[in-house]
Design a protein around this motif. Structure first.
Motif, mmCIF file in Angstrom:
data_model
loop_
_atom_site.group_PDB
_atom_site.id
_atom_site.type_symbol
_atom_site.label_atom_id
_atom_site.label_comp_id
_atom_site.label_asym_id
_atom_site.label_seq_id
_atom_site.Cartn_x
_atom_site.Cartn_y
_atom_site.Cartn_z
ATOM 1 N N TYR A 43 9.671 81.163 53.092
ATOM 2 C CA TYR A 43 10.952 81.973 53.122
ATOM 3 C C TYR A 43 11.424 82.222 51.234
ATOM 4 O O TYR A 43 12.258 83.308 51.379
ATOM 5 C CB TYR A 43 11.863 80.687 53.325
ATOM 6 N N VAL A 44 10.719 81.509 50.559
ATOM 7 C CA VAL A 44 10.965 81.811 49.017
ATOM 8 C C VAL A 44 10.672 83.272 48.756
ATOM 9 O O VAL A 44 11.023 84.263 48.287
ATOM 10 C CB VAL A 44 10.203 80.884 48.215
ATOM 11 N N ILE A 45 9.263 83.512 49.339
ATOM 12 C CA ILE A 45 8.779 85.152 49.243
ATOM 13 C C ILE A 45 9.693 86.150 50.061
ATOM 14 O O ILE A 45 9.808 87.296 49.386
ATOM 15 C CB ILE A 45 7.378 85.079 49.997
ATOM 16 N N MET A 46 9.996 85.820 51.184
ATOM 17 C CA MET A 46 10.808 86.566 51.858
ATOM 18 C C MET A 46 12.050 86.919 51.345
ATOM 19 O O MET A 46 12.545 87.941 51.156
ATOM 20 C CB MET A 46 11.056 86.260 53.278
ATOM 21 N N PHE A 47 12.688 85.906 50.577
ATOM 22 C CA PHE A 47 13.966 86.269 50.045
ATOM 23 C C PHE A 47 13.997 87.028 48.740
ATOM 24 O O PHE A 47 14.778 87.870 48.400
ATOM 25 C CB PHE A 47 14.730 84.938 49.432
#
Length: 351
Positions: A43-47
């Motif tokens: 989710y960090v990467i996607m954000f």
């Protein structure tokens, strides 16, 4: 007057790209090398991917606006060839086989030397990820996209430049926000289906050129920074909740949503950059000059050093820190070395 915050934002963005590539090693997403499977990092990467590369395309559009004030379209095209196309070809020949090699060593566990392997990627074309040892674009995809987008933008800029004066056009805040629908509409054009799209990238580039280079627009955004912050927060909450609780509905439209969400993030980041980062120093100037080269070099170095570090160091956090330090220092060192020779300056687009 030079807008130093654009240089600093570009530098920070490239630094974050390096961190995200390190996170890929420890996330559940596929990568050249793997260690762990942390869902939170997904989710960090996607954000961050929502706005990281779109921001670079938008900044490229803004800087192209100023470049074309001093250069003809022919001179601009020649500069794009020297600064983008030639470095892309050089990266594909000299750097990306390193990514494919370590992808093959990690996932296939084949005992073969790099020199015996070198030609394999050029004959093994699969999905272009390189995780199986096949040909990969690696970080050079951005350079290729930017070259294509720059070339596609030339006739559009020529056509609109003499018909509409965007320089002093006073956009309203709602119209600036709704312009984010342009990358959304253009997303399906030459899209990889994985969030990368020539059409969407062109949209951000043209918005940078025609809209974000306009001082009236930046003044309007700065006056409404709180509203932009609230809108960004709302879209972020929708992004998180949509992914976690409504994935069956949200996932099919996620890249379209990200295109608009990314535009709002870009507006807020440019305002914050203008307010807090519009200053420079000798160190920032030097790092800004080297940022393009660091981007080209970083992933091959990151994967190579990461491959050995994750086998030697047991602690994941120590691994991350060591990979980050070695990647940045070796990328910068390689830039300093390449800057000394005319041939390496030419093939990697170093001024």
């Amino acid at each position: 007057m030079r807008k130093y915050y654009l240089d600093t934002l570009r530098l920070v963005t490239i630094f974050l790209v390096i961190i995200l590539h390190i996170f890929l090693i420890y996330s559940t997403f596929p990568y050249y090398i793997k260690e762990g499977s942390n869902y939170f990092l997904n989710y960090v990467i996607m954000f961050f991917l929502v706005w990281l590369m779109p921001l670079l395309f938008a900044i490229a559009g803004i800087t192209s606006f100023y470049a074309l004030k001093k250069r003809s379209f022919t001179e601009y095209f020649k500069e794009r060839v020297q600064r983008l196309l030639i470095p892309f070809i050089s990266a594909m020949i000299l750097l990306n086989p390193i990514l494919s090699y370590f992808g093959m060593k990690f996932h296939e566990n084949l005992p073969i030397s790099y020199f015996n392997y070198y030609l394999v990627p050029f004959t093994k074309i699969t999905d272009l990820t390189g995780y199986d040892g096949g040909l990969t674009l690696g970080p050079a995809w951005f350079i290729l996209f930017l070259f294509i987008v720059s070339c596609l933008a030339i006739p559009i800029i020529k056509l609109l430049k003499d018909r509409v004066d965007f320089t002093n056009k006073k956009f309203s805040l709602p119209s600036i926000i709704l312009l984010g629908l342009i990358p959304v509409v253009l997303y399906p054009i030459l899209s990889s289906g994985e969030g990368k799209s020539i059409g969407m990238s062109l949209g951000f580039f043209l918005l940078g050129y025609f809209v974000l280079s306009n001082d009236h627009v930046m003044e309007k955004l700065e006056k409404n920074k709180i509203l932009l912050g609230i809108l960004t927060l709302i879209l972020t909450i929708i992004f998180i909740v949509g992914n976690l609780s409504f994935s069956t509905v949200f996932v099919p439209i996620i890249f379209y949503y990200q295109a608009f969400y990314g535009w709002i993030c870009i507006l807020l980041l440019l305002v914050l950059g203008k307010i807090f980062l519009n200053k420079t120093s000798n160190l920032i100037q030097y790092l800004s000059e080297s940022s393009f080269s660091i981007y080209i070099f970083h992933e091959s170095i990151l994967v190579a050093v990461g491959f050995y570090i994750i086998q030697i160091i047991p602690n994941i956090y120590v691994q991350m820190i060591l990979i980050l330090i070695l990647t940045i220092s070796l990328s910068l060192g390689l830039y300093i070395l390449c800057k000394k020779f005319k041939v390496t300056r030419f093939i990697f687009g170093i001024k």
